[in-house]
Design an enzyme around this catalytic site. Sequence first.
Site, PDB file in Angstrom:
ATOM      1  N   SER A  66       0.781  -1.233   0.000  1.00 37.95           N
ATOM      2  CA  SER A  66       0.000   0.000   0.000  1.00 37.95           C
ATOM      3  C   SER A  66       0.814   1.286   0.000  1.00 37.95           C
ATOM      4  CB  SER A  66      -0.959   0.011   1.186  1.00 37.95           C
ATOM      5  OG  SER A  66      -2.073  -0.804   0.906  1.00 37.95           O
ATOM      6  N   LYS A  69       0.093   3.776  -2.714  1.00 33.45           N
ATOM      7  CA  LYS A  69      -0.894   4.849  -2.674  1.00 33.45           C
ATOM      8  C   LYS A  69      -0.279   6.225  -2.473  1.00 33.45           C
ATOM      9  CE  LYS A  69      -4.625   1.769  -1.150  1.00 33.45           C
ATOM     10  NZ  LYS A  69      -3.983   0.519  -0.709  1.00 33.45           N
ATOM     11  N   SER A 126      -6.230   3.338   3.883  1.00 29.16           N
ATOM     12  CA  SER A 126      -5.584   2.614   2.791  1.00 29.16           C
ATOM     13  C   SER A 126      -6.608   1.793   2.005  1.00 29.16           C
ATOM     14  CB  SER A 126      -4.473   1.701   3.331  1.00 29.16           C
ATOM     15  OG  SER A 126      -3.579   1.347   2.313  1.00 29.16           O
ATOM     16  N   LYS A 228       3.316   6.302   5.005  1.00 31.20           N
ATOM     17  CA  LYS A 228       2.385   5.264   4.563  1.00 31.20           C
ATOM     18  C   LYS A 228       2.905   3.886   4.915  1.00 31.20           C
ATOM     19  CE  LYS A 228      -1.482   4.228   2.520  1.00 31.20           C
ATOM     20  NZ  LYS A 228      -1.542   3.072   3.462  1.00 31.20           N
TER      21      LYS A 228
END
Length: 326
Positions: A66, A69, A126, A228
């Site tokens: 993720s 992203k 997420s 993140k």
Amino acid sequence: MRIMIKLVRTGFLAAVIAMGAPLATTAPAQATSLYDNPKYAAIMINPETHEVLYSRRADVPRYPASITKVMTLYLAFEALEADKLELTDRVVISRHAASQPPSRLGLGVGSSLTVEQAIRVIAVKSANDIAAALAEKIAGSETAFAAQMTGKARSLGMMNTYFANASGLPNARHLTTARDIAVLSMAMLRDYPQYYRYFGQQQYVYGKQVLKNHNKLLGKMPGVDGIKTGYTNAAGFTLAASAMRDGKRLIAVVLGGPSTMARDQNVAALLDAGFDVLNRRTQGVRTTVAANLNEPADFRVPGTATVTEQGSGDDSVTNGTRSPRR
């Protein structure tokens, strides 16, 4: 170069306790050395000088999960600044977006949310369904958006990165490196500081849902304000983190951690050592991050249980053990 963590003598164990991380009270059934883990890679960079303070397998291809992203949101911020998108625009959930596996917000086909709500949900939860929907809003399809992501990666100097989707869900072609993620993180801070605050939200309330940020270093480790997390079976536990202390910023990227706890402890140790190096330099002491860390031979972390939430940013995992699927 060996990366080493001194858990007791440097006081890092006390720091972990202060951060609220639980300590194992029994020996794990399965143990894996963090640094012998074949998925592991790490880098730490000073974004002001671009000095690499530490690297380990930083240019070996890895699955980002993720952390992908960050690029999804980079392109969203780019569209906002180019007046191709407004924060109040509606993002409609298509059948394709609604079909994405967890982690997801779970909106039905045809429902919608604003661009700003989408950004916040992606940064905090997420959510794969919202990442796909935002990609479709910007580029018409997630496939077209992924091509834009790869093109932007090249223009930023991420020469070892290829994006196949907007979420980081498993795809054999979806690869990057720790160094490339650090480059992306620096670009985000440099190009869109006005939007960077979204990555520092510890929670976001959407309707009746209270969404908690998967980056557990936020609010617990001094100076950490992003960026993140991620997880897939193939990628392991990933984290791109940035912290500011005494006017100095560092970015640490760890990919392929075997558990949430191991990943977070490693990032925390790297940042602590990095800031210590910067501070000691001002006193005329020349040292390195590697020299400041000590990895005991018996440092082991729990093996990772099978996890059902792919690309979720840790939705179903806490410290390497599975929690009920949500």
